[in-house]
Design an enzyme around this catalytic site. Structure first.
Site, PDB file in Angstrom:
ATOM      1  N   ASP A  63       0.861  -1.194   0.000  1.00  0.00           N
ATOM      2  CA  ASP A  63       0.000   0.000   0.000  1.00  0.00           C
ATOM      3  C   ASP A  63       0.894   1.239   0.000  1.00  0.00           C
ATOM      4  O   ASP A  63       1.556   1.536   1.008  1.00  0.00           O
ATOM      5  CB  ASP A  63      -0.906  -0.012   1.235  1.00  0.00           C
ATOM      6  CG  ASP A  63      -1.896   1.156   1.216  1.00  0.00           C
ATOM      7  OD1 ASP A  63      -1.765   2.041   0.348  1.00  0.00           O
ATOM      8  OD2 ASP A  63      -2.780   1.168   2.088  1.00  0.00           O
ATOM      9  N   TYR A 157      -6.198  16.277  -6.743  1.00  0.00           N
ATOM     10  CA  TYR A 157      -5.580  15.493  -7.829  1.00  0.00           C
ATOM     11  C   TYR A 157      -4.857  16.424  -8.807  1.00  0.00           C
ATOM     12  O   TYR A 157      -3.706  16.175  -9.171  1.00  0.00           O
ATOM     13  CB  TYR A 157      -6.655  14.681  -8.540  1.00  0.00           C
ATOM     14  CG  TYR A 157      -6.122  13.863  -9.691  1.00  0.00           C
ATOM     15  CD1 TYR A 157      -5.420  12.687  -9.455  1.00  0.00           C
ATOM     16  CD2 TYR A 157      -6.310  14.270 -11.020  1.00  0.00           C
ATOM     17  CE1 TYR A 157      -4.923  11.928 -10.513  1.00  0.00           C
ATOM     18  CE2 TYR A 157      -5.819  13.516 -12.074  1.00  0.00           C
ATOM     19  CZ  TYR A 157      -5.129  12.348 -11.819  1.00  0.00           C
ATOM     20  OH  TYR A 157      -4.639  11.612 -12.861  1.00  0.00           O
ATOM     21  N   ALA A 160      -1.798  17.758  -7.209  1.00  0.00           N
ATOM     22  CA  ALA A 160      -0.771  16.715  -7.061  1.00  0.00           C
ATOM     23  C   ALA A 160      -0.036  16.502  -8.382  1.00  0.00           C
ATOM     24  O   ALA A 160       1.192  16.349  -8.410  1.00  0.00           O
ATOM     25  CB  ALA A 160      -1.414  15.411  -6.597  1.00  0.00           C
TER      26      ALA A 160
END
Ligand SMILES: NC(=O)c1ccc[n+]([C@@H]2O[C@H](COP(=O)([O-])OP(=O)(O)OC[C@H]3O[C@@H](n4cnc5c(N)ncnc54)[C@H](OP(=O)(O)O)[C@@H]3O)[C@@H](O)[C@H]2O)c1
Length: 266
Positions: A63, A157, A160
């Site tokens: 992860d 998003y 980022a």
């Protein structure tokens, strides 16, 4: 310890979508693979398909939203067991969550920052010293055309991906003359599991969009740019045109136009 003349490539987010296609294309180019994502059976399917192209794969179910130390330790253990300096690192794992910022689950925001920004940075920092010492290496980072504009409705998003472009452009210059290249791939809307995970499968960007590219097309263009040592590539003519126009538009106008593509879905 692996004894082979095949070079090693690391691909994150290799359980499906663009990452799977990049992994398979690297296998065809003669690379063995270290495949990273959470879904172990998805990784195993990619490894099996890569095996048909002659690649030996090691699957590392991990992860990437977890603690930095755990990511570093898992990567180092896999590389120590393999013994090769990776020739290629593909930071492909990533996801977005649609909705108005103040209504999105805070944990989902943390997860986006952890996977889209932190893990990409951690893994790049982890492999670059050995690549530089070897005098060769290719890093491919997945950004998006979202990097070029503010993204109301998918704000974290878009921000980022702007980070990924900025980091990649800077590292490409820092690495000049070392034998290591850093390429940033900026796809537009692509047919993968991304839109559904983001909760935006119904968005005009994806639903009924005849311009959607396939993951295979994006992977091929990204790898061609990587092996040509190009700092940045936007696949597809329409996406390139959109990227140019979005940089010419005043940022607040661009933001209002993007908002229409991402109506508040929360
Ligand atoms: N599809 C598009 O329209 C589009 C456009 C521009 C850029 N991109 C970028 O392209 C990259 C690949 O996305 P895609 O379109 O192929 O989407 P996808 O089909 O949803 O694949 C995303 C990959 O990221 C992995 N991933 C997500 N969260 C993770 C976590 N916490 N830890 C480890 N791995 C994780 C997933 O694996 P697991 O779920 O197995 O962990 C999966 O393999 C992303 O960086 C995305 O932002 C996509």
């Amino acid at each position: 310890m692996t004894t082979t003349t095949r070079p090693l490539a690391i691909v994150t987010g290799a359980s499906g979508g663009i990452g799977r296609e990049i992994a398979l294309a690297l296998a065809t180019r003669g690379y063995d693979l270290l495949l990273i994502a959470r879904n172990a059976s998805g990784l195993a399917r990619t490894a099996e398909a890569a095996g048909a192209a002659g690649a030996r794969s090691h699957c590392l179910p991990l992860d990437l939203s977890g603690p930095a130390d755990a990511i570093r330790a898992n990567l180092q253990a896999a590389l120590d067991a393999d013994g090769r300096v990776p020739a290629v690192l593909v930071n492909n794992a990533g996801f977005g969550i649609a909705g108005r910022f103040d209504r999105i689950d805070p944990a989902a925001i943390d997860g986006q920052i952890a996977v889209d920004i932190a893990a990409l940075t951690i893994l790049t920092r982890a492999v670059l010293p050995a690549m530089v010492a070897a005098g060769r290496g290719r890093v491919l980072n997945l950004a998006s055309t979202a990097a070029f504009v503010p993204g109301p409705g998918l704000a974290v998003y878009y921000a980022a991906k702007a980070y990924v472009v900025s980091l990649g452009r800077a590292l490409a210059v820092e690495m000049a003359g070392t034998g290591v290249t850093v390429t940033t791939l900026c796809p537009g809307p692509t047919r993968t599991g991304f839109a559904e995970r983001a909760g935006m499968a119904g968005s005009r960007l994806f639903s009924g969009n005849p311009g959607l590219m396939t993951a295979g097309q994006v992977a091929r263009i990204g790898l061609e740019a990587t092996f040509a040592g190009r700092p940045l590539v936007v696949p597809g003519r329409a996406n390139r045109l959109g990227a140019i126009l979005s940089r010419l538009a005043p940022p607040q106008l661009a933001a209002r136009m993007v908002k229409r593509l991402h109506p508040d879905q929360s």
